[in-house]
Scaffold this active site. Structure first.
Site, short mmCIF file in Angstrom:
data_model
loop_
_atom_site.label_atom_id
_atom_site.label_comp_id
_atom_site.label_asym_id
_atom_site.label_seq_id
_atom_site.Cartn_x
_atom_site.Cartn_y
_atom_site.Cartn_z
N HIS A 118 0.84 -1.20 0.00
CA HIS A 118 0.00 0.00 0.00
C HIS A 118 0.87 1.24 0.00
O HIS A 118 1.87 1.32 0.72
CB HIS A 118 -1.00 -0.01 1.16
CG HIS A 118 -0.43 0.13 2.52
ND1 HIS A 118 -0.10 1.36 3.07
CD2 HIS A 118 -0.14 -0.80 3.47
CE1 HIS A 118 0.35 1.18 4.30
NE2 HIS A 118 0.35 -0.12 4.57
N GLU A 156 -4.93 2.06 1.99
CA GLU A 156 -5.08 0.89 2.86
C GLU A 156 -5.28 1.30 4.31
O GLU A 156 -6.06 0.68 5.04
CB GLU A 156 -3.84 0.00 2.73
CG GLU A 156 -3.92 -1.32 3.50
CD GLU A 156 -3.38 -1.24 4.92
OE1 GLU A 156 -3.54 -2.22 5.67
OE2 GLU A 156 -2.78 -0.20 5.30
N GLU A 157 -4.59 2.35 4.74
CA GLU A 157 -4.58 2.71 6.15
C GLU A 157 -5.95 3.13 6.68
O GLU A 157 -6.29 2.84 7.81
CB GLU A 157 -3.57 3.82 6.41
CG GLU A 157 -2.11 3.43 6.19
CD GLU A 157 -1.59 2.47 7.23
OE1 GLU A 157 -2.38 1.96 8.05
OE2 GLU A 157 -0.38 2.20 7.22
#
Length: 473
Positions: free
Chosen positions: A297, A343-344
């Protein structure tokens, strides 16, 4: 048929024995020789992967360039700068195809104000606490939130004390279990305080959540990350606190249970903004329609430089393709490097790519994710049927050239897990002992990455991709 029978009757018995017994033995010997030669060829190639990665350290140099841009939180200006850098870099490396896949992502800005101070206490008044807002948190009013503090270790304990929680700042103080060898397992046992602490605090009338940082490093640096809200509950601010101040606050509450903290935050959420996944391909020479994805990511939290999480994983994935180029190897199948965005705090990039993969005419035979830091290689965790795991395990003598010790069933990664049609999903697993020292914190900078550890990881990934490309699954 009768003519053949007559001919065979005229042959000596010794000739028939040679034909039906000796020749199959020779065929077996020939097959064994061919297999031995193939294994020797693979060993030669993978040795070159390792030596080239370790000597050139090209990926490590590229990571330095990426980290110089700064942290890459989704929706930020730095994130877009990094995306353009990645596209340009893949083009300069000469990948066969470079693509930006549009994705709408959330935008959350930390703001300039992050303060927590004990404002009422005969013993501790004026003590400032080192805190950072969790990603997605709401702000406090400009004047802040001032309240007494209730310390708990678990959600069950919190709800058991619900007669004392209204109007309080809830202090979740459950540490990672230092006695667990697998730090990801220890992290998993503590991280729900971060992700759901604000929800649980709001359920019992709490006005804010302060959460002990989820880290293995004992210092006073807050470790941040994503948190969540429920639409039907009041949204209360949520922050991480450094471990030393967490211990200080716990000790202070034992001496003065009525102390009050004033918490001030100026973070803010904005409407979604345009962003992109970055994809680079080397097209397969024999089966271009079969795709092997390797990626990580590209977004990071806004503390540090996102070096281990997950800049290194992305650069390792890009270096896999470049190692094929540097060694002049033409893969049989298409190899695709994907830098997934968001993604985070949302998985938007992975969801978008998964939808594409599951509806395209391409066949995704494998997807490999590197998102556990750039430490010394240990193994590969495989989501697939037992026959595939057994086949990859048979390659262990070759993978060991890059220090891979094991292949076993397990989870792959948050991003590649969204590719539902993929035959097998694999997580690259380096050593875990130091990862949570720096995870989601100001410690996650380029200088924390060791070049040989990172490059061994690039080589390990390249070897696995090479074997899948050559052998199929």
């Amino acid at each position: 048929m009768n003519i053949l029978r007559s001919f065979l009757k005229q042959l000596p018995i010794e000739y028939l024995i040679f034909t039906f017994i000796i020749l199959p033995i020779n065929s077996t010997v020939s097959a064994q020789t061919m297999e031995s030669e193939r294994q020797a060829h693979y060993m030669k190639i993978v040795t070159e992967f390792v030596r080239t990665a370790l000597i050139d350290q090209k990926g490590y140099d590229l990571l330095s360039e990426l980290c110089a841009i700064g942290p890459r939180l989704s929706g930020s200006e730095n994130s877009l700068k990094a995306i353009q850098w990645a596209k340009s870099t893949m083009e300069k490396l000469g990948f066969d195809r470079v693509t930006l896949q549009p994705v709408m992502v959330p935008k959350w800005v930390r703001g300039d104000v992050e303060k927590a101070e004990i404002v009422k206490s005969k013993l501790f008044k004026g003590k400032k606490l080192n805190i950072s807002a969790y990603g997605g948190s709401v702000a406090t009013p400009p004047s802040g939130i001032t309240a007494e503090v209730l310390e708990v270790k678990t959600f069950d304990e919190l709800h058991a004390l619900s007669d004392r929680t209204k109007g309080k700042i809830i202090f979740f103080n459950r540490p990672m279990d230092r006695g667990v060898i697998n730090t990801f397992a220890s992290y998993g046992s503590a991280v729900n305080q971060r992700s759901s602490g604000a929800i649980e605090a709001a359920k019992v009338g709490g006005v804010a959540a302060i959460v002990r940082s989820v880290t293995t490093k004992y210092d006073n640096i807050p470790h941040v990350g994503a948190m969540h809200y429920l639409d039907n509950l009041v949204k209360v601010p949520s922050v991480a606190i450094g471990l030393k101040d967490a211990d200080f606050l716990s000790a202070a509450l034992k001496k003065d249970s009525l102390l009050k903290i004033r918490l001030r935050l100026s973070c803010k959420a904005f409407p979604d903004v345009q962003s992109y996944n970055v994809m680079g391909d080397i097209i397969g020479s024999e089966k271009p329609e079969e795709v092997i994805v390797v990626g990580g990511h590209f977004d990071s939290w806004d503390q540090g430089e996102g070096a281990h999480d997950d800049g290194a994983g992305c650069i390792q994935s890009m270096e896999v393709l470049n190692l094929f180029q540097r060694l002049g190897i033409k893969p049989k199948r298409t190899i695709r490097c994907v830098f997934f965005i968001n993604e985070e705090n949302g998985l938007r990039g992975a969801i978008a790519y998964g939808k594409y993969a599951d509806t395209s005419e391409e066949i995704h035979i494998a997807a490999i994710e590197s998102d556990r830091g750039a430490f010394t290689p240990r193994g590969f965790s495989v989501e697939g049927d037992s026959a595939i795991i057994q086949k990859i395990n048979s390659w262990l003598p070759i993978l060991q050239k890059a220090e891979i010790e094991w292949v076993r069933s397990g989870g792959s990664g948050a991003d590649v897990s969204q590719i539902k049609s993929c035959k097998v999903k694999i997580g690259y697993v380096p050593d875990t002992q130091r990862y949570f020292d720096l995870h989601h914190s100001a410690h996650d900078v380029f200088s924390a990455v060791h070049p040989r550890e990172m490059e061994l990881g690039s080589a390990a990934l390249a070897i696995l991709v090479y074997l899948i490309s050559e052998e199929g699954l």
